[in-house]
Design an enzyme around this catalytic site. Structure first.
Site, PDB file in Angstrom:
ATOM      1  N   ARG A  35       0.817  -1.209   0.000  1.00  0.00           N
ATOM      2  CA  ARG A  35       0.000   0.000   0.000  1.00  0.00           C
ATOM      3  C   ARG A  35       0.852   1.262   0.000  1.00  0.00           C
ATOM      4  O   ARG A  35       0.311   2.364  -0.058  1.00  0.00           O
ATOM      5  CB  ARG A  35      -0.812   0.004   1.287  1.00  0.00           C
ATOM      6  CG  ARG A  35      -2.285   0.073   1.087  1.00  0.00           C
ATOM      7  CD  ARG A  35      -2.908  -0.022   2.445  1.00  0.00           C
ATOM      8  NE  ARG A  35      -4.273   0.327   2.381  1.00  0.00           N
ATOM      9  CZ  ARG A  35      -5.257  -0.564   2.220  1.00  0.00           C
ATOM     10  NH1 ARG A  35      -4.998  -1.835   2.102  1.00  0.00           N
ATOM     11  NH2 ARG A  35      -6.490  -0.159   2.179  1.00  0.00           N
TER      12      ARG A  35
ATOM     13  N   ARG B  13     -18.770  -2.159   8.255  1.00  0.00           N
ATOM     14  CA  ARG B  13     -17.409  -1.910   8.751  1.00  0.00           C
ATOM     15  C   ARG B  13     -17.282  -0.525   9.373  1.00  0.00           C
ATOM     16  O   ARG B  13     -17.921   0.421   8.921  1.00  0.00           O
ATOM     17  CB  ARG B  13     -16.417  -2.040   7.588  1.00  0.00           C
ATOM     18  CG  ARG B  13     -15.785  -3.402   7.535  1.00  0.00           C
ATOM     19  CD  ARG B  13     -14.957  -3.642   6.311  1.00  0.00           C
ATOM     20  NE  ARG B  13     -13.959  -2.621   6.009  1.00  0.00           N
ATOM     21  CZ  ARG B  13     -13.095  -2.735   5.015  1.00  0.00           C
ATOM     22  NH1 ARG B  13     -13.092  -3.820   4.251  1.00  0.00           N
ATOM     23  NH2 ARG B  13     -12.202  -1.785   4.767  1.00  0.00           N
TER      24      ARG B  13
ATOM     25  N   ARG C 180      -9.905   7.815   2.950  1.00  0.00           N
ATOM     26  CA  ARG C 180      -9.231   6.614   2.420  1.00  0.00           C
ATOM     27  C   ARG C 180      -8.924   6.784   0.929  1.00  0.00           C
ATOM     28  O   ARG C 180      -7.872   6.389   0.447  1.00  0.00           O
ATOM     29  CB  ARG C 180     -10.101   5.371   2.642  1.00  0.00           C
ATOM     30  CG  ARG C 180     -10.117   4.903   4.091  1.00  0.00           C
ATOM     31  CD  ARG C 180     -11.327   4.042   4.417  1.00  0.00           C
ATOM     32  NE  ARG C 180     -11.390   2.802   3.689  1.00  0.00           N
ATOM     33  CZ  ARG C 180     -12.512   2.086   3.531  1.00  0.00           C
ATOM     34  NH1 ARG C 180     -13.646   2.502   4.061  1.00  0.00           N
ATOM     35  NH2 ARG C 180     -12.488   0.961   2.869  1.00  0.00           N
TER      36      ARG C 180
HETATM   37  P1  AP5 Z   1      -8.669  -3.003   3.504  1.00  0.00           P
HETATM   38  O1  AP5 Z   1      -9.527  -3.990   4.190  1.00  0.00           O
HETATM   39  O2  AP5 Z   1      -7.641  -3.502   2.560  1.00  0.00           O
HETATM   40  O3  AP5 Z   1      -9.647  -1.951   2.830  1.00  0.00           O
HETATM   41  P2  AP5 Z   1      -9.599  -1.154   1.435  1.00  0.00           P
HETATM   42  O4  AP5 Z   1      -8.353  -1.238   0.635  1.00  0.00           O
HETATM   43  O5  AP5 Z   1     -10.057   0.207   1.787  1.00  0.00           O
HETATM   44  O6  AP5 Z   1     -10.576  -1.944   0.527  1.00  0.00           O
HETATM   45  P3  AP5 Z   1     -11.971  -2.445   0.925  1.00  0.00           P
HETATM   46  O7  AP5 Z   1     -11.884  -3.731   1.665  1.00  0.00           O
HETATM   47  O8  AP5 Z   1     -12.779  -1.337   1.550  1.00  0.00           O
HETATM   48  O9  AP5 Z   1     -12.644  -2.660  -0.510  1.00  0.00           O
HETATM   49  P4  AP5 Z   1     -12.401  -3.804  -1.591  1.00  0.00           P
HETATM   50  O10 AP5 Z   1     -11.599  -3.247  -2.734  1.00  0.00           O
HETATM   51  O11 AP5 Z   1     -11.943  -5.080  -0.985  1.00  0.00           O
HETATM   52  O12 AP5 Z   1     -13.906  -3.933  -2.115  1.00  0.00           O
HETATM   53  P5  AP5 Z   1     -15.017  -5.059  -1.806  1.00  0.00           P
HETATM   54  O13 AP5 Z   1     -14.722  -6.294  -2.588  1.00  0.00           O
HETATM   55  O14 AP5 Z   1     -15.267  -5.181  -0.335  1.00  0.00           O
HETATM   56  O15 AP5 Z   1      -7.920  -2.103   4.582  1.00  0.00           O
HETATM   57  C1  AP5 Z   1      -8.596  -1.528   5.661  1.00  0.00           C
HETATM   58  C2  AP5 Z   1      -7.634  -0.747   6.538  1.00  0.00           C
HETATM   59  O16 AP5 Z   1      -6.607  -1.618   7.068  1.00  0.00           O
HETATM   60  C3  AP5 Z   1      -6.831   0.360   5.850  1.00  0.00           C
HETATM   61  O17 AP5 Z   1      -7.574   1.557   5.751  1.00  0.00           O
HETATM   62  C4  AP5 Z   1      -5.626   0.482   6.793  1.00  0.00           C
HETATM   63  O18 AP5 Z   1      -5.990   1.158   7.983  1.00  0.00           O
HETATM   64  C5  AP5 Z   1      -5.332  -0.963   7.163  1.00  0.00           C
HETATM   65  N1  AP5 Z   1      -4.403  -1.612   6.237  1.00  0.00           N
HETATM   66  C6  AP5 Z   1      -4.705  -2.665   5.423  1.00  0.00           C
HETATM   67  N2  AP5 Z   1      -3.640  -3.022   4.681  1.00  0.00           N
HETATM   68  C7  AP5 Z   1      -2.640  -2.170   5.023  1.00  0.00           C
HETATM   69  C8  AP5 Z   1      -1.306  -2.008   4.581  1.00  0.00           C
HETATM   70  N3  AP5 Z   1      -0.790  -2.803   3.622  1.00  0.00           N
HETATM   71  N4  AP5 Z   1      -0.552  -1.030   5.130  1.00  0.00           N
HETATM   72  C9  AP5 Z   1      -1.061  -0.224   6.090  1.00  0.00           C
HETATM   73  N5  AP5 Z   1      -2.330  -0.314   6.559  1.00  0.00           N
HETATM   74  C10 AP5 Z   1      -3.113  -1.278   6.034  1.00  0.00           C
HETATM   75  O19 AP5 Z   1     -16.276  -4.372  -2.509  1.00  0.00           O
HETATM   76  C11 AP5 Z   1     -16.834  -3.188  -1.965  1.00  0.00           C
HETATM   77  C12 AP5 Z   1     -18.362  -3.175  -2.210  1.00  0.00           C
HETATM   78  O20 AP5 Z   1     -18.618  -3.102  -3.607  1.00  0.00           O
HETATM   79  C13 AP5 Z   1     -19.063  -4.463  -1.711  1.00  0.00           C
HETATM   80  O21 AP5 Z   1     -20.322  -4.130  -1.200  1.00  0.00           O
HETATM   81  C14 AP5 Z   1     -19.191  -5.323  -2.982  1.00  0.00           C
HETATM   82  O22 AP5 Z   1     -20.310  -6.202  -2.916  1.00  0.00           O
HETATM   83  C15 AP5 Z   1     -19.340  -4.263  -4.071  1.00  0.00           C
HETATM   84  N6  AP5 Z   1     -18.729  -4.649  -5.338  1.00  0.00           N
HETATM   85  C16 AP5 Z   1     -17.559  -5.329  -5.522  1.00  0.00           C
HETATM   86  N7  AP5 Z   1     -17.296  -5.487  -6.821  1.00  0.00           N
HETATM   87  C17 AP5 Z   1     -18.315  -4.853  -7.481  1.00  0.00           C
HETATM   88  C18 AP5 Z   1     -18.597  -4.653  -8.867  1.00  0.00           C
HETATM   89  N8  AP5 Z   1     -17.780  -5.132  -9.808  1.00  0.00           N
HETATM   90  N9  AP5 Z   1     -19.720  -3.946  -9.178  1.00  0.00           N
HETATM   91  C19 AP5 Z   1     -20.548  -3.464  -8.220  1.00  0.00           C
HETATM   92  N10 AP5 Z   1     -20.339  -3.642  -6.887  1.00  0.00           N
HETATM   93  C20 AP5 Z   1     -19.223  -4.324  -6.535  1.00  0.00           C
END
Ligand code: AP5
Length: 222
Positions: free
Chosen positions: A88, A160, A171
Site C-alpha cells: 500500500r 465496517r 481513504r
Molecule cells: P482493507 O480492508 O484492505 O480496505 P480497502 O483497501 O479500503 O478496501 P476495501 O476492503 O474497503 O474494498 P475492496 O476493494 O476489498 O472492495 P469489496 O470487494 O469489499 O484495509 C482496511 C484498513 O486496514 C486500511 O484503511 C488500513 O488502515 C489498514 N491496512 C490494510 N492493509 C494495510 C497495509 N498494507 N498497510 C497499512 N495499513 C493497512 O467491494 C466493496 C463493495 O462493492 C461491496 O459491497 C461489494 O459487494 C461491491 N462490489 C464489488 N465489486 C463490485 C462490482 N464489480 N460492481 C458493483 N459492486 C461491486
C-alpha cells in the site's frame, strides 16, 4: 506466483480475491481482514491498530511487512498466493519485491481494478460483511432483499467501522496520494489493468483472461 489485487477502497479486491483463490487453489491474504480480526479478538495488536483502522489511516510499513513476509514463508503459500490490500506504499512494494527476489521467486503480477472515485462512496456505504465467514455483500445488489443474514453461514451481517462517508473520502485521498504511485514499479507483462466498473462476474472474467498466459505451474480449476 504472487498476485497483487490493487485498487482503491471499494474497487472489489475482497470480492475478486475470493473468486480467484478458489479458481487458482491458492490462499488469499488480506492485510485489512487480518488487522480487523485482531481488533475483533481484542489482542494487543488489535488494540494498538483499532483507531487507525476506524479512521482510515495506515498501520506502519514495518508491522505490515513483517506480517506478510511471515505468511509468505509458510509452506501453504509456496505455490503462490493472492495479496489483497498489500503493498500500500512504495516502501511496502519495494520490501515485497526484494523479499521475493531474495527467495528466488518471480516478481509479482499486479491486477489493477480501475474504478473511478465517484462510484466508490455508493459501493462502500452499501456494503455489509459477514463477521463469521467474511463474505462481502452489497445492499443495492438485490441479493439481500429480504434478509440481513449471511447466505453462506447465517450470521447477522455487519457494517465496517471505516465505511462512513467522511472516512471513505479520507481513504480515497490516501489511496491516490500514497498507494497509487506503486503502479510505477510494475509494467509490461506484470501489470494488468482491469475495468472494475463492470459487474463482478465480468470483472472476474477479465482477470482470468489477463492472467491465464502467465500462470506457469498454477493450474486453474476450470
Ligand atoms: P482493507 O480492508 O484492505 O480496505 P480497502 O483497501 O479500503 O478496501 P476495501 O476492503 O474497503 O474494498 P475492496 O476493494 O476489498 O472492495 P469489496 O470487494 O469489499 O484495509 C482496511 C484498513 O486496514 C486500511 O484503511 C488500513 O488502515 C489498514 N491496512 C490494510 N492493509 C494495510 C497495509 N498494507 N498497510 C497499512 N495499513 C493497512 O467491494 C466493496 C463493495 O462493492 C461491496 O459491497 C461489494 O459487494 C461491491 N462490489 C464489488 N465489486 C463490485 C462490482 N464489480 N460492481 C458493483 N459492486 C461491486
Amino acid at each position: 506466483m504472487v498476485i497483487l489485487l490493487f485498487g482503491p477502497p471499494g474497487s472489489g479486491k475482497g470480492t475478486q480475491s475470493r473468486l480467484l483463490s478458489s479458481w487458482l487453489g491458492v490462499p488469499a491474504l488480506s492485510t485489512g481482514e487480518m488487522l480487523r480480526s485482531e481488533v475483533a479478538e481484542g489482542t494487543d495488536l488489535g488494540r494498538a491498530v483499532s483507531e487507525l483502522l476506524a479512521t482510515g489511516k495506515f498501520v506502519s510499513d514495518e508491522l505490515v511487512n513483517q506480517i506478510v513476509v511471515r505468511k509468505l514463508l509458510q509452506p501453504d503459500h509456496a505455490r503462490g498466493c493472492l495479496l489483497d490490500g498489500y503493498p500500500r506504499t512504495v516502501q511496502q512494494a519495494e520490501h515485497l519485491e526484494q523479499f521475493l527476489a531474495s527467495a528466488g521467486k518471480n516478481r509479482s503480477h499486479v491486477v489493477h481494478l480501475d474504478v473511478p472515485s465517484e462510484m466508490i462512496v455508493a459501493r462502500l456505504t452499501n456494503r455489509l460483511q459477514c463477521p463469521n465467514c467474511k463474505r462481502i455483500y452489497n445492499v443495492s445488489s438485490g441479493e439481500l432483499r429480504w434478509t440481513t443474514e449471511c447466505g453462506e453461514c447465517g450470521a447477522l451481517l455487519e457494517r465496517r467501522a471505516d465505511d462512513r462517508e467522511a472516512v471513505i473520502l479520507q481513504r480515497l485521498h490516501t489511496y491516490h496520494d500514497i498507494t497509487g504511485p506503486i503502479l510505477r514499479l510494475y509494467n509490461g507483462e506484470h501489470y494488468h489493468r482491469i475495468e472494475g466498473t463492470l459487474p463482478p462476474e465480468d470483472v472476474f472474467l477479465q482477470i482470468q483472461q489477463s492472467l491465464r498466459p502467465h500462470l506457469g505451474p498454477l493450474t486453474p480449476s476450470y
